[in-house]
Enzyme design. Structure first.
Site, PDB file in Angstrom:
ATOM      1  N   SER A  13     -57.968   4.416  21.865  1.00 50.99           N
ATOM      2  CA  SER A  13     -58.220   5.342  20.751  1.00 50.99           C
ATOM      3  C   SER A  13     -59.296   6.363  21.117  1.00 50.99           C
ATOM      4  CB  SER A  13     -58.629   4.579  19.484  1.00 50.99           C
ATOM      5  OG  SER A  13     -59.902   4.028  19.634  1.00 50.99           O
ATOM      6  N   ARG A  38     -58.609  -3.509  24.556  1.00 53.64           N
ATOM      7  CA  ARG A  38     -58.090  -4.811  24.110  1.00 53.64           C
ATOM      8  C   ARG A  38     -56.716  -4.680  23.465  1.00 53.64           C
ATOM      9  NH1 ARG A  38     -63.006  -6.072  20.316  1.00 53.64           N
ATOM     10  NH2 ARG A  38     -62.467  -3.905  19.917  1.00 53.64           N
ATOM     11  N   ASP A  61     -60.653  -7.348  27.595  1.00 54.49           N
ATOM     12  CA  ASP A  61     -61.812  -7.331  26.700  1.00 54.49           C
ATOM     13  C   ASP A  61     -63.056  -7.286  27.587  1.00 54.49           C
ATOM     14  OD1 ASP A  61     -63.942  -7.848  25.031  1.00 54.49           O
ATOM     15  OD2 ASP A  61     -62.863  -9.321  23.823  1.00 54.49           O
ATOM     16  N   TYR A 151     -78.039   1.093  19.199  1.00 54.12           N
ATOM     17  CA  TYR A 151     -76.994   1.999  19.702  1.00 54.12           C
ATOM     18  C   TYR A 151     -77.631   3.178  20.448  1.00 54.12           C
ATOM     19  CZ  TYR A 151     -73.111   5.243  19.910  1.00 54.12           C
ATOM     20  OH  TYR A 151     -72.157   6.120  20.373  1.00 54.12           O
ATOM     21  N   LYS A 155     -77.335   4.284  24.513  1.00 54.59           N
ATOM     22  CA  LYS A 155     -76.849   5.575  24.990  1.00 54.59           C
ATOM     23  C   LYS A 155     -77.902   6.298  25.842  1.00 54.59           C
ATOM     24  CE  LYS A 155     -72.758   5.059  23.501  1.00 54.59           C
ATOM     25  NZ  LYS A 155     -71.645   4.945  24.462  1.00 54.59           N
ATOM     26  N   VAL A 184     -68.189  12.524  16.467  1.00 57.57           N
ATOM     27  CA  VAL A 184     -66.822  12.921  16.821  1.00 57.57           C
ATOM     28  C   VAL A 184     -65.866  12.144  15.911  1.00 57.57           C
ATOM     29  CG1 VAL A 184     -65.138  13.116  18.698  1.00 57.57           C
ATOM     30  CG2 VAL A 184     -67.579  13.135  19.240  1.00 57.57           C
TER      31      VAL A 184
HETATM   32  N1  NAP Z   1     -67.293   8.989  17.680  1.00 58.55           N
HETATM   33  C1  NAP Z   1     -68.515   9.415  17.876  1.00 58.55           C
HETATM   34  O1  NAP Z   1     -69.110  10.035  16.984  1.00 58.55           O
HETATM   35  C2  NAP Z   1     -69.193   9.237  19.198  1.00 58.55           C
HETATM   36  C3  NAP Z   1     -70.219  10.113  19.537  1.00 58.55           C
HETATM   37  C4  NAP Z   1     -70.854   9.979  20.749  1.00 58.55           C
HETATM   38  C5  NAP Z   1     -70.462   8.989  21.620  1.00 58.55           C
HETATM   39  N2  NAP Z   1     -69.469   8.108  21.270  1.00 58.55           N
HETATM   40  C6  NAP Z   1     -69.099   7.084  22.249  1.00 58.55           C
HETATM   41  O2  NAP Z   1     -67.823   7.419  22.752  1.00 58.55           O
HETATM   42  C7  NAP Z   1     -67.178   6.252  23.245  1.00 58.55           C
HETATM   43  C8  NAP Z   1     -65.763   6.227  22.680  1.00 58.55           C
HETATM   44  O3  NAP Z   1     -65.844   6.065  21.278  1.00 58.55           O
HETATM   45  P1  NAP Z   1     -64.840   6.759  20.271  1.00 58.55           P
HETATM   46  O4  NAP Z   1     -65.622   7.647  19.401  1.00 58.55           O
HETATM   47  O5  NAP Z   1     -63.680   7.295  20.999  1.00 58.55           O
HETATM   48  O6  NAP Z   1     -64.483   5.496  19.365  1.00 58.55           O
HETATM   49  P2  NAP Z   1     -63.181   4.617  19.229  1.00 58.55           P
HETATM   50  O7  NAP Z   1     -62.018   5.456  18.828  1.00 58.55           O
HETATM   51  O8  NAP Z   1     -63.582   3.495  18.328  1.00 58.55           O
HETATM   52  O9  NAP Z   1     -62.923   4.069  20.702  1.00 58.55           O
HETATM   53  C9  NAP Z   1     -63.621   2.989  21.250  1.00 58.55           C
HETATM   54  C10 NAP Z   1     -62.802   2.401  22.378  1.00 58.55           C
HETATM   55  O10 NAP Z   1     -63.549   1.293  22.918  1.00 58.55           O
HETATM   56  C11 NAP Z   1     -62.646   0.206  23.101  1.00 58.55           C
HETATM   57  N3  NAP Z   1     -63.340  -1.069  23.022  1.00 58.55           N
HETATM   58  C12 NAP Z   1     -64.065  -1.545  21.986  1.00 58.55           C
HETATM   59  N4  NAP Z   1     -64.468  -2.804  22.251  1.00 58.55           N
HETATM   60  C13 NAP Z   1     -63.980  -3.112  23.483  1.00 58.55           C
HETATM   61  C14 NAP Z   1     -64.033  -4.270  24.306  1.00 58.55           C
HETATM   62  N5  NAP Z   1     -64.682  -5.368  23.911  1.00 58.55           N
HETATM   63  N6  NAP Z   1     -63.417  -4.250  25.509  1.00 58.55           N
HETATM   64  C15 NAP Z   1     -62.739  -3.132  25.919  1.00 58.55           C
HETATM   65  N7  NAP Z   1     -62.666  -2.006  25.189  1.00 58.55           N
HETATM   66  C16 NAP Z   1     -63.265  -2.012  23.979  1.00 58.55           C
HETATM   67  C17 NAP Z   1     -61.656   0.357  21.949  1.00 58.55           C
HETATM   68  O11 NAP Z   1     -60.427  -0.281  22.275  1.00 58.55           O
HETATM   69  P3  NAP Z   1     -59.942  -1.714  21.713  1.00 58.55           P
HETATM   70  O12 NAP Z   1     -60.471  -1.848  20.328  1.00 58.55           O
HETATM   71  O13 NAP Z   1     -58.463  -1.610  21.787  1.00 58.55           O
HETATM   72  O14 NAP Z   1     -60.506  -2.705  22.673  1.00 58.55           O
HETATM   73  C18 NAP Z   1     -61.457   1.867  21.921  1.00 58.55           C
HETATM   74  O15 NAP Z   1     -60.463   2.245  22.820  1.00 58.55           O
HETATM   75  C19 NAP Z   1     -68.058   5.085  22.823  1.00 58.55           C
HETATM   76  O16 NAP Z   1     -68.847   4.703  23.923  1.00 58.55           O
HETATM   77  C20 NAP Z   1     -68.945   5.677  21.740  1.00 58.55           C
HETATM   78  O17 NAP Z   1     -70.180   5.031  21.676  1.00 58.55           O
HETATM   79  C21 NAP Z   1     -68.819   8.229  20.089  1.00 58.55           C
END
Ligand code: NAP
Length: 254
Positions: A13, A38, A61, A151, A155, A184
């Site tokens: 995702s 996962r 995982d 968190y 980061k 995001v």
């Molecule tokens: N959204 C924001 O505002 C934002 C801003 C800055 C940085 N970020 C960072 O960007 C990165 C991606 O986040 P996103 O915003 O794209 O959120 P997201 O849509 O929730 O994606 C998170 C991804 O991490 C995977 N994940 C979670 N737990 C896991 C585990 N135990 N083992 C393997 N994979 C795992 C999830 O896949 P499964 O659940 O299928 O395992 C999913 O594919 C993260 O590091 C987040 O901290 C996000």
């Protein structure tokens, strides 16, 4: 013949998934994209969508020890030339540290820092000259954040690790970039704000994941160390560089 591959964690995702889509379009000459997360069903859907590049599903995982063993074995067996590594698996839980669970606090450290470090370590021997490492950090890593303390600290780790690694790997011409977006629009927020309401201003600066990823790819090609999407986050970064962390923490707490 070794296969040229990209490996993307968090591919089920959000930004990880967008990276897979963009990599398939923009990086020619890749034989395979290895996708890690996962949720196998989500990875299968993504595989169906990608045309022109094979997708290999690794349903792992990254909080489990055996996943690293499986990844290590897959790399040893295939001996790929890794051209791109994207570490996008991660999550955040907001709320005060004191009243949160120990499991959530240590889980963020394990996934955002430890798993990212271990995946990077395992993949590094297979990265060839001219390849890219995208470490997904966050603008949360620019300064300490009350209410998102662990968190933000994870980061800050990713950003610091990424910039140092970039220097260490310069002789191999491997480009490492810390991707530091602000909020995001992804599933991240479904989990992050289960306990408390999201601060109102975050809704106004919410970015589109595709745009964030496209900018990161452009920045990596320009050999930037850090990719920051949007004017608001660029200004935030400048302020965080100018003011002491304890001041920022006070302002953020208001
Ligand atoms: N959204 C924001 O505002 C934002 C801003 C800055 C940085 N970020 C960072 O960007 C990165 C991606 O986040 P996103 O915003 O794209 O959120 P997201 O849509 O929730 O994606 C998170 C991804 O991490 C995977 N994940 C979670 N737990 C896991 C585990 N135990 N083992 C393997 N994979 C795992 C999830 O896949 P499964 O659940 O299928 O395992 C999913 O594919 C993260 O590091 C987040 O901290 C996000």
């Amino acid at each position: 013949m070794r296969n040229n591959i990209a490996l993307v964690t968090g591919a089920s995702s959000g930004m990880g998934k967008e990276f897979v889509r963009e990599i398939a379009k923009k990086y020619k000459g890749l034989d395979e994209i290895w996708v890690v997360a996962r949720r196998k069903d989500r990875l299968r859907e993504l595989k169906k969508e990608i045309i022109g590049t094979r997708v290999r599903i690794l349903p792992l995982d990254l909080m489990e020890e055996k996943s690293f063993e499986r990844l290590k074995k897959a790399l040893e067996k295939e001996q790929p030339d890794v051209r791109i590594l994207v570490n996008a698996s991660g999550y955040g839980i907001s709320g005060s540290f004191e009243f949160g669970t120990q499991e959530d606090a240590s889980g963020m450290v394990r996934l955002n820092c430890e798993a990212l470090t271990r995946v990077t370590y395992l993949v590094l021997p297979y990265l060839r000259r001219g390849s890219f490492i995208y470490q997904i950090a966050s603008s949360a890593g620019f300064a300490p954040q009350p209410g998102f303390a662990v968190y933000a600290a994870t980061k800050a780790y990713v950003k610091s690790f990424s910039i140092a690694l970039r220097q260490e790997l310069a002789w191999r011409e491997i480009k490492v970039i810390a991707v530091c977006p602000g909020p995001v629009k992804t599933e991240f927020f479904d989990r992050a704000y289960e306990q408390e309401e999201m601060k109102f201003y975050k809704r106004f600066v919410m970015a589109n994941p595709k745009k964030v990823v496209r900018k990161a790819i452009r920045d990596a090609r320009r050999n930037k160390a850090v990719s920051v999407y949007g004017v608001t986050m660029k200004i935030t970064r400048m302020i965080c560089k100018l003011l002491p962390g304890k001041w920022i923490a006070k302002i953020m707490d208001k």
